[in-house]
Scaffold this motif. Sequence first.
Motif, PDB file in Angstrom:
ATOM      1  N   UNK A 193      12.355  -6.943  -1.292  1.00 43.16           N
ATOM      2  CA  UNK A 193      11.841  -6.474  -0.008  1.00 43.16           C
ATOM      3  C   UNK A 193      12.770  -5.468   0.672  1.00 43.16           C
ATOM      4  N   UNK A 194      14.078  -5.626   0.497  1.00 45.24           N
ATOM      5  CA  UNK A 194      15.029  -4.773   1.212  1.00 45.24           C
ATOM      6  C   UNK A 194      15.412  -3.515   0.441  1.00 45.24           C
ATOM      7  N   UNK A 195      15.335  -3.564  -0.883  1.00 42.28           N
ATOM      8  CA  UNK A 195      15.825  -2.434  -1.685  1.00 42.28           C
ATOM      9  C   UNK A 195      14.764  -1.897  -2.640  1.00 42.28           C
ATOM     10  N   UNK A 196      14.205  -2.761  -3.484  1.00 36.09           N
ATOM     11  CA  UNK A 196      13.333  -2.296  -4.559  1.00 36.09           C
ATOM     12  C   UNK A 196      12.039  -1.687  -4.028  1.00 36.09           C
ATOM     13  N   UNK A 197      11.298  -2.422  -3.195  1.00 36.44           N
ATOM     14  CA  UNK A 197      10.011  -1.920  -2.737  1.00 36.44           C
ATOM     15  C   UNK A 197      10.120  -0.700  -1.827  1.00 36.44           C
ATOM     16  N   UNK A 198      11.088  -0.643  -0.904  1.00 38.25           N
ATOM     17  CA  UNK A 198      11.224   0.600  -0.136  1.00 38.25           C
ATOM     18  C   UNK A 198      11.508   1.816  -1.019  1.00 38.25           C
ATOM     19  N   UNK A 199      12.344   1.634  -2.049  1.00 37.58           N
ATOM     20  CA  UNK A 199      12.612   2.739  -2.976  1.00 37.58           C
ATOM     21  C   UNK A 199      11.360   3.090  -3.768  1.00 37.58           C
ATOM     22  N   UNK A 200      10.608   2.065  -4.189  1.00 43.03           N
ATOM     23  CA  UNK A 200       9.373   2.296  -4.938  1.00 43.03           C
ATOM     24  C   UNK A 200       8.354   3.042  -4.081  1.00 43.03           C
ATOM     25  N   UNK A 201       8.271   2.691  -2.807  1.00 42.95           N
ATOM     26  CA  UNK A 201       7.348   3.378  -1.908  1.00 42.95           C
ATOM     27  C   UNK A 201       7.675   4.854  -1.818  1.00 42.95           C
ATOM     28  N   UNK A 202       8.939   5.172  -1.630  1.00 39.16           N
ATOM     29  CA  UNK A 202       9.331   6.589  -1.558  1.00 39.16           C
ATOM     30  C   UNK A 202       9.010   7.304  -2.868  1.00 39.16           C
ATOM     31  N   UNK A 203       9.294   6.658  -3.980  1.00 39.61           N
ATOM     32  CA  UNK A 203       9.076   7.288  -5.285  1.00 39.61           C
ATOM     33  C   UNK A 203       7.592   7.513  -5.548  1.00 39.61           C
ATOM     34  N   UNK A 204       6.762   6.505  -5.273  1.00 34.38           N
ATOM     35  CA  UNK A 204       5.340   6.621  -5.587  1.00 34.38           C
ATOM     36  C   UNK A 204       4.632   7.579  -4.641  1.00 34.38           C
ATOM     37  N   UNK A 205       4.977   7.553  -3.350  1.00 31.69           N
ATOM     38  CA  UNK A 205       4.341   8.488  -2.434  1.00 31.69           C
ATOM     39  C   UNK A 205       4.774   9.918  -2.720  1.00 31.69           C
ATOM     40  N   UNK A 206       6.015  10.094  -3.141  1.00 25.94           N
ATOM     41  CA  UNK A 206       6.480  11.427  -3.533  1.00 25.94           C
ATOM     42  C   UNK A 206       5.790  11.880  -4.817  1.00 25.94           C
ATOM     43  N   UNK A 207       5.514  10.940  -5.718  1.00 20.30           N
ATOM     44  CA  UNK A 207       4.827  11.293  -6.959  1.00 20.30           C
ATOM     45  C   UNK A 207       3.446  11.872  -6.670  1.00 20.30           C
ATOM     46  N   UNK A 211       0.848  -1.187   0.000  1.00 22.14           N
ATOM     47  CA  UNK A 211       0.000   0.000   0.000  1.00 22.14           C
ATOM     48  C   UNK A 211       0.891   1.246   0.000  1.00 22.14           C
ATOM     49  N   UNK A 212       0.349   2.316  -0.598  1.00 26.11           N
ATOM     50  CA  UNK A 212       1.087   3.573  -0.741  1.00 26.11           C
ATOM     51  C   UNK A 212       0.166   4.724  -0.330  1.00 26.11           C
ATOM     52  N   UNK A 213       0.649   5.579   0.547  1.00 28.98           N
ATOM     53  CA  UNK A 213      -0.168   6.663   1.078  1.00 28.98           C
ATOM     54  C   UNK A 213      -0.413   7.742   0.025  1.00 28.98           C
TER      55      UNK A 213
END
Length: 207
Positions: free
Chosen positions: A174-188, A29-31
Motif C-alpha cells: 500500500x505504501x510503496x508498490x501500488x503507488x509506484x504501479x499507479x504512476x507506471x501504469x498511468x504513464x504507460x 483503479x488507474x486513469x
Amino acid sequence: MRIPKAAHTAQPWRIHEFTRDFRIEDVWSFRAPGAGPDDFPVMLDALKAAYDTRKEPAATRFLFAVRWKLGALLGWDNPQAGLGRRVVSLRDRLPCDLAQTANDATPCTDPFTEVYQLGNEAARELANKTVHDIMHLGWVPTGDGGYELRMAALVKPNGLFGRLYMAFIAPFRYLIIYPALTRQWERAWQDRTRLLTKAATYGVGNG
C-alpha cells in the motif's frame, strides 16, 4: 487509487465464475484520459511494453530485490511450487474457447502467465510457495464518457504461512508498490504511442 472491493464484485466479469475459492485482496483503479470502449487491448499492450522499459524507484527495486533473493534462498519460487505442480492453473477451469483467448494475448516477460483475454477484461496468474495469485484487469466506463482500468488481486494463500506472508507485505504494497504501479501504469497509457512503436520496432514484449 484504491477502491472498495465491491467495485470489483459489482461488475459482470467472467472471472467471478472461476474464482469463488479465491479472496479479493486489493482493488485499484488507474486513469486513462481520452480512452474509449475499444481501447482495452491498447492499454494491455502498453502495460506490457512499459514493463520491459520501466525505471522503478529505488525503494521498489530494493523491495523486489529482497523478495527475489529470499525466494531463491528459501525455495519459494521453485518450479515445484508453481503452476502445474503445487497448484492447478486457473486455465484448467475455463471452457476451451475462453482458455484459447490467452494464446492471442501479447507476450510479456513479467512473472505472470496469461489465463484469458477478452475485449473488456483479462486475467493473468502466478503461483509460488506463498500464494496462488490472479491479477484481473477490467475496462470500466467512468460515467463521463471515458474509461478507466481496474485491477483486482485475487489470492489463495498457501496455508498459515501464506496468510502470514500476505499480512507481512501488506504495508509495503500500500505504501510503496501500488503507488509506484499507479504512476507506471498511468504513464504507460499516456505514452502508449511511443511504447507500442518501440515494442514493434525492437520486439519488446514478444518473448
